[in-house]
Enzyme design. Structure first.
Site, PDB file in Angstrom:
ATOM      1  N   LYS A   1      -6.450  -0.434  -5.280  1.00 25.63           N
ATOM      2  CA  LYS A   1      -7.915  -0.488  -5.406  1.00 25.63           C
ATOM      3  C   LYS A   1      -8.473   0.737  -6.131  1.00 25.63           C
ATOM      4  CE  LYS A   1      -8.642  -3.251  -1.220  1.00 25.63           C
ATOM      5  NZ  LYS A   1      -7.335  -3.170  -0.542  1.00 25.63           N
TER       6      LYS A   1
ATOM      7  N   HIS B   1       0.917  -1.150   0.000  1.00 29.02           N
ATOM      8  CA  HIS B   1       0.000   0.000   0.000  1.00 29.02           C
ATOM      9  C   HIS B   1       0.951   1.193   0.000  1.00 29.02           C
ATOM     10  CE1 HIS B   1      -3.983  -1.693   0.584  1.00 29.02           C
ATOM     11  NE2 HIS B   1      -3.581  -2.417   1.605  1.00 29.02           N
TER      12      HIS B   1
END
Ligand code: 5BU
Length: 275
Positions: free
Chosen positions: A95, A64
């Site tokens: 995402k 991330h």
């Protein structure tokens, strides 16, 4: 269970139509690992240190990148060097979820330059099929040099309690995946999805979706924020090709020892499935 999940990674590497999926399966076979570590640490030094120590036991590192407090070009060059040294792939769990014009800018260029270094990205299909089309267009542009080494996982289900990614949403994820076979590798999902009810696009004979399953943990059932865990055996039994573990590995007293355990259990569960 998908029609190809009884086959070995080696067999799937030889026949898969997508070059990045072939590479993924080759890495898994070569390293005897189906582990993706979710390296959710917040400094470059911690990330590179984890990547170097766990590198021998994993097939993929999942980042991330926006949670790093000190992201810079050194983060990227460091991570790429370790990916070569230990033969693992990089999956940025960004995402994407926006209109096509915006996700193209978030993926390519910008502060994080994700398209330059992440082999695998993922997106949610809430915006509709256009998000997949937009990301594919960027990754497969004639002047983009990394095209064959880039792939997308569609977030077809989530592990958090009360997830709304179910039913028609999951079925649409499968339809979109079928429409972009040269770019979509498969899904982030809790199980194999080829036969998801409600799909409208017919599967091709070659169809071999790669399934990544998050929420894998050997010692915990969940956290206080709605995360729900399953074991490597359960995930792989339900069709996971790659198991994703974060805190179960990096927050263990000995992260290397934990990575080895997930590797052994993940591999044993895979062997049981293909035998
Ligand atoms: P954990 O520490 O193993 O719980 O971390 C799980 C990771 O997987 C974390 O990076 C999440 O952002 C990610 N994740 C997830 O937990 N569940 C999902 O459905 C998806 C991603 Br998609």
């Amino acid at each position: 269970m998908s029609s190809k999940s009884h086959l070995t990674y080696g067999a799937r590497a030889r026949t898969h139509p997508n070059p990045l999926a072939r590479r993924l399966f080759e890495v898994a076979e070569a390293k005897q690992s189906n582990v993706t570590v979710s390296a959710d640490v917040t400094t470059t030094q911690e990330l590179l240190d984890l990547a170097d120590r766990l590198g021998p036991y994993i097939a993929v590192i999942k980042t991330h990148i926006d949670i790093l407090s000190d992201f810079s070009s050194e983060t990227i060059t460091g991570l790429q060097a370790l990916a070569s040294k230990h033969n693992f792939l990089i999956f940025e769990d960004r995402k994407f979820i926006d209109i096509g014009n915006t996700v193209q800018k978030q993926y390519h260029g910008g502060a994080l330059r994700i398209s330059e270094w992440a082999h695998i990205i993922n997106c949610a299909v809430l915006p509709g099929e256009g998000i997949v089309q937009a990301l594919a267009q960027t990754a497969q542009a004639p002047d983009f040099p990394h095209g064959p080494e880039r792939g997308l996982l569609i977030l077809a289900e989530m592990t958090s309690k009360g997830s709304l990614a179910t039913g028609a949403y999951t079925a649409a994820s499968v339809d979109y995946a079928r429409n972009y076979p040269s770019f979509v590798l498969g899904f982030v999902s809790t199980r194999s999805l080829g036969e998801a009810e409600g799909t409208t696009v017919a599967p091709s004979e070659e169809e071999d979706f790669v399934v990544f399953t998050t929420g894998v943990n050997l010692s915990s059932k969940g956290d206080k924020l709605g995360q729900q865990y399953q074991t490597p055996q359960s995930a792989i039994g339900r069709g996971a090709d790659f198991i994703i573990a974060g805190r179960g590995i990096y927050a263990a007293p000995d992260a290397v020892d934990a990575a080895r355990q997930y590797q052994q259990q993940g591999w044993a569960a895979y062997l049981a499935r293909v035998q």
